[in-house]
Write an enzyme that holds these catalytic residues in place. Structure first.
Site, mmCIF file in Angstrom:
data_model
loop_
_atom_site.group_PDB
_atom_site.id
_atom_site.type_symbol
_atom_site.label_atom_id
_atom_site.label_comp_id
_atom_site.label_asym_id
_atom_site.label_seq_id
_atom_site.Cartn_x
_atom_site.Cartn_y
_atom_site.Cartn_z
ATOM 1 N N ASP A 1 53.286 74.034 83.513
ATOM 2 C CA ASP A 1 53.675 72.702 83.010
ATOM 3 C C ASP A 1 52.561 71.680 83.245
ATOM 4 O OD1 ASP A 1 53.834 72.684 85.707
ATOM 5 O OD2 ASP A 1 55.821 71.754 85.837
ATOM 6 N N HIS B 1 23.510 76.878 75.686
ATOM 7 C CA HIS B 1 24.810 76.297 76.065
ATOM 8 C C HIS B 1 25.322 76.922 77.356
ATOM 9 C CE1 HIS B 1 25.668 74.896 71.666
ATOM 10 N NE2 HIS B 1 24.803 74.118 72.291
ATOM 11 N N ASP C 1 21.504 69.251 81.688
ATOM 12 C CA ASP C 1 21.905 68.521 80.477
ATOM 13 C C ASP C 1 23.310 68.023 80.765
ATOM 14 O OD1 ASP C 1 22.757 67.636 78.008
ATOM 15 O OD2 ASP C 1 22.013 69.377 76.899
ATOM 16 N N ASP D 1 24.123 61.468 76.694
ATOM 17 C CA ASP D 1 23.717 62.880 76.574
ATOM 18 C C ASP D 1 22.254 62.942 77.020
ATOM 19 O OD1 ASP D 1 23.297 65.482 75.865
ATOM 20 O OD2 ASP D 1 23.547 65.187 73.706
ATOM 21 N N HIS E 1 16.377 75.020 68.199
ATOM 22 C CA HIS E 1 17.433 74.051 67.873
ATOM 23 C C HIS E 1 16.834 72.797 67.250
ATOM 24 C CE1 HIS E 1 16.522 71.559 71.434
ATOM 25 N NE2 HIS E 1 16.551 72.652 72.175
ATOM 26 N N HIS F 1 20.755 64.523 67.311
ATOM 27 C CA HIS F 1 22.016 64.383 66.567
ATOM 28 C C HIS F 1 22.504 62.952 66.740
ATOM 29 C CE1 HIS F 1 23.830 64.765 70.607
ATOM 30 N NE2 HIS F 1 23.013 65.783 70.782
ATOM 31 N N HIS G 1 28.374 64.718 69.806
ATOM 32 C CA HIS G 1 27.835 65.009 68.469
ATOM 33 C C HIS G 1 28.667 64.151 67.532
ATOM 34 C CE1 HIS G 1 26.475 69.181 70.121
ATOM 35 N NE2 HIS G 1 25.674 68.199 70.485
ATOM 36 N N GLU H 1 15.639 65.326 71.620
ATOM 37 C CA GLU H 1 15.746 66.360 72.651
ATOM 38 C C GLU H 1 14.972 67.638 72.335
ATOM 39 O OE1 GLU H 1 19.628 68.326 72.768
ATOM 40 O OE2 GLU H 1 20.390 66.749 71.453
ATOM 41 N N TYR I 1 11.771 77.337 75.265
ATOM 42 C CA TYR I 1 12.558 78.323 76.010
ATOM 43 C C TYR I 1 11.856 79.669 75.895
ATOM 44 C CZ TYR I 1 15.571 74.441 74.921
ATOM 45 O OH TYR I 1 16.060 73.164 74.769
ATOM 46 N N ARG J 1 13.940 71.200 78.512
ATOM 47 C CA ARG J 1 14.384 70.263 77.472
ATOM 48 C C ARG J 1 14.309 68.859 78.070
ATOM 49 N NH1 ARG J 1 18.465 72.732 76.000
ATOM 50 N NH2 ARG J 1 20.229 71.781 77.080
ATOM 51 N N GLU K 1 15.729 65.028 77.031
ATOM 52 C CA GLU K 1 16.637 64.401 76.058
ATOM 53 C C GLU K 1 16.963 62.969 76.460
ATOM 54 O OE1 GLU K 1 20.516 66.299 75.753
ATOM 55 O OE2 GLU K 1 20.824 65.362 73.790
HETATM 56 N N1 GLY Z 1 24.554 68.314 75.403
HETATM 57 C C1 GLY Z 1 24.714 68.720 74.082
HETATM 58 C C2 GLY Z 1 23.509 68.428 73.291
HETATM 59 O O1 GLY Z 1 22.473 68.141 73.846
HETATM 60 O O2 GLY Z 1 23.546 68.427 72.098
HETATM 61 MN MN MN Z 2 22.176 66.326 72.656
HETATM 62 MN MN MN Z 3 22.395 67.317 75.808
#
Ligand code: GLY
Ligand code: MN
Ligand code: MN
Length: 446
Positions: free
Chosen positions: A36, A239, A256, A267, A350, A354, A361, A392, A396, A413, A415
């Protein structure tokens, strides 16, 4: 409550320009976690954008007719339930506090919605977004249709609300930018805190806890997305979410993580050495990613195409891959070849950013919505003041034949969150240590 009523007025104007009609939107429902217990509730972003109302199980109906109306359907006050679960506004207080023209308990939807839809030309709907709302709407349309012999018609046209609301949400107003700045500033402090506390031997989840501590300590409600705390080879998993590995001396750690503050996301990603000092190989690749980020940032300006920043980052990264021997010129060819044959994607797979806003996102079309219908490949849209993006780039390096071993398992990365303005990019997360020098200095300060 003004930003919300202003947004409803703008949406009603859009509806009037389509000949009027009725818009129906819903927030989220509670979701069972187990037994519950529920998952922590998060309202629907579209619904919140137009209401500021954070309770579960509410519906907003906007009527663009001879007069415009905003009507809320929400939970009834329930003193018994409030003892267990906390305060509920109820329709009367919600109407007053949030400035709706009218408000009713949810149970009234069944009768009221068919009345509102009767002879309305168009229904504006977020079809497929909430199955419970699709069911409510279909039932209401059927109820109107059952009265067709008395000369009443259900709406003859459906317009997808997403296309209107996504375009509105893409341009952030000053109240939204202030909240995004707050979210990013808290995240910056959290990243610095994680850098300062890190030592080899700790576990990734300990750094996750430090981030969360800072988020909540400063009033952020939650992380804006699942935090990625990735040490050593885990940084090459885009991810990564397990966050349970032991940090080793010599690892780079990629974090991240960003908080959500009053419904707005941040982000932010930083990568730093577990022992406080970048090795020469780590520094080489780190500086390459940083240069790529600077190159992309130069295109975070009004008038640039959305993809210009990505293309600039790819160019810098690919040249760096050739210079360092990550890519073999004899196999992949020149810089232009390595870009056009996607060879760089072995190490950078990638996009460079975004939209960001209420959702990490965020809503918004990446292609030019004014391009003629039927255009096969619509051009990427042009950046304009008020848009918010992340930048970002990363690199890798998974172990592979022909890849210099000194770079194996390095994942980097960097960002930041950027607002496009008339005067150039505003970096909301600029206080997060970023250069090798800044990071090493921040880590020494522990
Ligand atoms: N943390 C998700 C991205 O960087 O898009
Ligand atoms: Mn991002
Ligand atoms: Mn991110």
């Amino acid at each position: 409550m003004k930003p919300y009523s202003d947004r409803r007025a703008v949406l009603l104007q859009h509806m009037q320009s389509h000949g009027g009609g009725v818009a129906i939107l819903s927030t989220n429902q509670e979701m069972t976690r187990n037994s519950d217990c529920f998952f922590p509730f998060r309202h629907d972003s579209y619904f919140y954008y137009l209401t500021g109302f954070t309770e579960p199980e509410a519906v907003l109906v906007l009527v663009a007719g001879k007069t415009n109306q905003s009507i809320l359907f929400c939970r009834e006050k329930n003193p018994e339930r409030e003892i267990w679960d906390g305060f509920i506004f109820g329709p009367d207080a919600a109407q007053q506090q949030f400035g709706f023209d009218d408000a009713f308990p949810n149970a009234a939807l069944q009768d009221k919605l068919p009345e509102l839809l009767a002879d309305s030309p168009t229904i504006f709907h977020t079809q497929g977004h909430h199955s419970h709302l699709d069911d409510i709407t279909q039932a209401a349309i059927s109820a109107v249709r059952s009265r067709v012999r008395s000369g009443i018609l259900p709406p003859q046209k459906t317009i997808d609300l997403h296309s209107i609301l996504d375009e509105m949400r893409l341009f952030k107003d000053s109240s939204e930018i202030a909240l995004m700045q707050k979210a990013a500033s808290i995240s910056s402090v959290a990243h610095r805190r994680a850098m300062q506390i890190t030592c080899p031997g700790m576990f990734e989840y300990e750094l996750e806890a430090e981030m969360l501590h800072e988020f909540r300590r400063q009033g952020a409600q939650s992380p804006a997305y699942g935090s990625i705390i990735a040490t050593g080879p885990n940084a090459c998993i885009l991810h990564y979410s397990a966050n349970n590995a032991k940090i080793r001396d010599g690892d780079l750690i990629l974090i991240d993580a960003g908080c959500e503050f009053d419904s707005y996301a941040s982000d932010v990603t930083r990568t730093f050495p577990a022992n406080g000092k970048f090795s020469p190989a780590q520094k080489t690749l780190y500086d390459l990613v940083l240069t790529a980020q600077s190159a992309a940032l130069e295109h975070a300006i009004s008038g640039a195409r959305y993809l210009d920043g990505h293309n600039a980052a790819v160019r810098v990264l690919t040249q760096g891959m050739l210079d360092t021997g990550l890519l073999d010129k004899n196999k992949v060819g020149s810089l232009e070849d390595a870009i056009s044959n996607n060879a760089y994607r072995q190490f950078y797979m990638h996009g460079t950013g975004h939209w960001i806003g209420m959702d990490v996102h965020d809503a918004g079309n990446y292609r030019d919505p004014k391009a003629p219908a039927g255009t096969d490949e619509k051009p990427y849209r042009t950046l304009e003041p008020g848009m918010a993006i992340t930048i970002e780039p990363g690199i890798y390096v998974r172990p592979a034949e022909g890849v210099p071993e000194k770079y194996w398992n390095i994942g980097i990365r960097i960002e930041d969150d950027i607002i496009i303005t008339r005067d150039g990019p505003v970096n909301l997360s600029k206080d997060t240590p970023k250069t090798v020098k800044e990071i090493e200095a921040a880590m020494k300060g522990k």
